[in-house]
Design a protein around this motif. Structure first.
Motif, short mmCIF file in Angstrom:
data_model
loop_
_atom_site.label_atom_id
_atom_site.label_comp_id
_atom_site.label_asym_id
_atom_site.label_seq_id
_atom_site.Cartn_x
_atom_site.Cartn_y
_atom_site.Cartn_z
N LEU A 166 -150.68 -55.68 122.17
CA LEU A 166 -150.19 -54.82 123.24
C LEU A 166 -149.79 -55.63 124.48
O LEU A 166 -148.79 -55.33 125.13
CB LEU A 166 -151.26 -53.80 123.62
N ASP A 167 -150.57 -56.64 124.81
CA ASP A 167 -150.26 -57.45 125.99
C ASP A 167 -148.89 -58.10 125.88
O ASP A 167 -148.18 -58.27 126.89
CB ASP A 167 -151.33 -58.53 126.18
N GLN A 168 -148.50 -58.46 124.67
CA GLN A 168 -147.22 -59.13 124.47
C GLN A 168 -146.04 -58.17 124.51
O GLN A 168 -144.91 -58.58 124.81
CB GLN A 168 -147.23 -59.88 123.13
N ARG A 169 -146.28 -56.88 124.22
CA ARG A 169 -145.16 -55.96 124.04
C ARG A 169 -145.11 -54.79 125.04
O ARG A 169 -144.07 -54.17 125.20
CB ARG A 169 -145.18 -55.39 122.60
N HIS A 170 -146.23 -54.52 125.68
CA HIS A 170 -146.22 -53.40 126.62
C HIS A 170 -145.51 -53.80 127.91
O HIS A 170 -145.63 -54.92 128.39
CB HIS A 170 -147.67 -52.98 126.94
N ARG A 171 -144.77 -52.85 128.46
CA ARG A 171 -144.06 -53.09 129.73
C ARG A 171 -144.11 -51.82 130.57
O ARG A 171 -144.35 -50.72 130.06
CB ARG A 171 -142.61 -53.49 129.47
N GLU A 172 -143.88 -51.97 131.84
CA GLU A 172 -143.87 -50.83 132.74
C GLU A 172 -142.64 -49.98 132.50
O GLU A 172 -141.59 -50.48 132.11
CB GLU A 172 -143.91 -51.30 134.20
N GLY A 173 -142.78 -48.68 132.74
CA GLY A 173 -141.64 -47.78 132.65
C GLY A 173 -141.26 -47.35 131.25
O GLY A 173 -140.18 -46.80 131.04
N MET A 174 -142.12 -47.57 130.27
CA MET A 174 -141.82 -47.13 128.91
C MET A 174 -141.78 -45.62 128.84
O MET A 174 -142.51 -44.93 129.55
CB MET A 174 -142.88 -47.67 127.92
N THR A 175 -140.93 -45.09 127.98
CA THR A 175 -140.92 -43.65 127.72
C THR A 175 -142.12 -43.30 126.85
O THR A 175 -142.77 -44.17 126.25
CB THR A 175 -139.64 -43.22 127.02
N LEU A 176 -142.40 -41.99 126.73
CA LEU A 176 -143.50 -41.56 125.88
C LEU A 176 -143.27 -41.97 124.43
O LEU A 176 -144.19 -42.45 123.76
CB LEU A 176 -143.66 -40.04 125.98
N GLY A 177 -142.05 -41.81 123.93
CA GLY A 177 -141.76 -42.19 122.55
C GLY A 177 -141.94 -43.67 122.32
O GLY A 177 -142.50 -44.09 121.29
N GLU A 178 -141.50 -44.51 123.26
CA GLU A 178 -141.65 -45.96 123.11
C GLU A 178 -143.13 -46.35 123.13
O GLU A 178 -143.58 -47.19 122.34
CB GLU A 178 -140.90 -46.68 124.23
N ALA A 179 -143.89 -45.76 124.05
CA ALA A 179 -145.31 -46.08 124.14
C ALA A 179 -146.06 -45.65 122.88
O ALA A 179 -146.94 -46.36 122.38
CB ALA A 179 -145.91 -45.42 125.37
N LEU A 180 -145.71 -44.47 122.35
CA LEU A 180 -146.37 -43.98 121.14
C LEU A 180 -146.09 -44.89 119.95
O LEU A 180 -146.99 -45.24 119.19
CB LEU A 180 -145.92 -42.55 120.84
N LYS A 181 -144.84 -45.28 119.78
CA LYS A 181 -144.51 -46.17 118.67
C LYS A 181 -145.23 -47.51 118.79
O LYS A 181 -145.71 -48.06 117.78
CB LYS A 181 -143.00 -46.38 118.61
N LEU A 182 -145.32 -48.05 120.01
CA LEU A 182 -146.04 -49.31 120.20
C LEU A 182 -147.52 -49.14 119.87
O LEU A 182 -148.12 -50.00 119.21
CB LEU A 182 -145.87 -49.78 121.65
N ALA A 183 -148.12 -48.03 120.30
CA ALA A 183 -149.53 -47.79 120.01
C ALA A 183 -149.79 -47.68 118.51
O ALA A 183 -150.75 -48.25 117.99
CB ALA A 183 -149.99 -46.52 120.72
N VAL A 184 -148.92 -46.97 117.80
CA VAL A 184 -149.10 -46.80 116.36
C VAL A 184 -148.91 -48.14 115.64
O VAL A 184 -149.66 -48.47 114.71
CB VAL A 184 -148.12 -45.74 115.82
N GLU A 185 -147.93 -48.94 116.07
CA GLU A 185 -147.74 -50.26 115.48
C GLU A 185 -148.98 -51.13 115.66
O GLU A 185 -149.38 -51.86 114.75
CB GLU A 185 -146.53 -50.94 116.12
N SER A 186 -149.59 -51.06 116.83
CA SER A 186 -150.78 -51.89 117.08
C SER A 186 -151.96 -51.42 116.22
O SER A 186 -152.71 -52.25 115.70
CB SER A 186 -151.14 -51.85 118.57
N LEU A 187 -152.13 -50.11 116.07
CA LEU A 187 -153.24 -49.60 115.26
C LEU A 187 -153.05 -49.88 113.77
O LEU A 187 -154.02 -49.96 113.02
CB LEU A 187 -153.38 -48.09 115.48
N ALA A 188 -151.79 -50.03 113.34
CA ALA A 188 -151.50 -50.22 111.92
C ALA A 188 -151.70 -51.67 111.47
O ALA A 188 -151.63 -51.94 110.27
CB ALA A 188 -150.06 -49.80 111.63
N ARG A 189 -152.00 -52.57 112.38
CA ARG A 189 -152.18 -53.97 112.02
C ARG A 189 -153.61 -54.22 111.58
O ARG A 189 -154.56 -53.86 112.27
CB ARG A 189 -151.82 -54.88 113.19
#
Length: 265
Positions: A166-189
């Protein structure tokens, strides 16, 4: 009469901390992310009855991993504290910082007590502000310490690996859809670096939406609404209501407190 074995206080605390960490690591992870319009909570949780993410008060939510009956008791205590303080003083006097301090005192007292085992839980308390800079996210480990987090945080399971991702990919101003996809990708690893596929039925998702017109900013994202977000990143038009056919969740109502079975999550 035999002499009892001597164990130094340092060794006793290390043993208690290791016991609690092992219990927490057995639970599935929870991810909390800031996005442009609020704070997103995503947990790997196939159960529809036992929640790892819940509302505490108007702008405050709670997430936890570990032993369910232990963190559910803490959640109920937090609801009672918030209701009493808001009724006695003012609703604005109920803050995530104050709630985190109460939880820290409780967890710290239990952890240092030799009369009972430490709680196998790790908590996140978050409050959405009027602007992204006013958001507050606090992580509380098993020993009652408080960590002030910004941007993203993960607890439980392989939290260290998820946090690095998450530290490498999270950024400020993400939309809800972008944040959700990033969260699911991180949990799937997985720990070995491979990736799984997580479906909407395996996820528990909720947000603190600062743009919501109601005083209470917490809402769950369920059913078709969640599926749509996962597929194309766009919320359903009726974003403030559950998906069609989904029953209202009693746990969303602050006054209703489910029972606490002794199971681990």
């Amino acid at each position: 009469m035999s002499t009892p074995f001597y164990v130094s206080p340092q060794q006793a605390m290390q043993d208690r901390a290791e016991y609690a960490r092992k219990g927490i690591a057995r639970g599935r992870s929870v991810v909390v992310l800031q996005y442009a319009d609020g704070i997103l909570f995503v947990a790997e949780n196939p159960s529809r009855a036992l929640h790892k993410v819940s509302e505490i008060y108007d702008r405050i939510a709670f997430a936890a991993v570990g032993k369910y009956n232990e963190f559910e008791n803490l959640r109920i205590g937090g609801v009672r504290y918030a209701d009493l303080r808001g009724y006695t003083y003012d609703r604005d006097d109920v803050t995530a910082r104050g709630l985190a301090n109460v939880y820290a005192q409780t967890l710290g007292t239990i952890f240092s007590s030799v009369a009972e085992k430490p709680y196998e839980v790790e908590l996140i308390v978050a409050e959405v502000g009027e602007a992204p800079g006013d958001d507050q996210i606090y992580r509380l480990p098993h020993d009652g310490s408080i960590v002030d987090e910004h941007g993203s945080v993960a607890v439980g399971g392989n939290a260290d690996q998820i946090s690095n991702f998450l530290d490498q990919r999270h950024r400020e101003g993400m939309t809800l859809g972008e944040a959700l996809k990033l969260a699911v990708e991180s949990l799937a690893r997985d720990n070995n670096g491979s990736e799984r596929t997580l479906t909407a039925d395996q996820l528990e998702v909720a947000v603190l939406d600062r743009g919501r017109p109601q005083q209470r900013k917490f809402k769950r994202i369920l059913g078709g609404q969640l599926t749509r977000l996962l597929e194309d990143g766009q919320p359903a038009p009726d974003g403030d209501t559950p998906a069609e056919g989904a029953a209202a969740d009693p746990a969303d109502e602050v006054g209703e407190l489910p029972e606490s079975p002794d199971v681990e999550k």
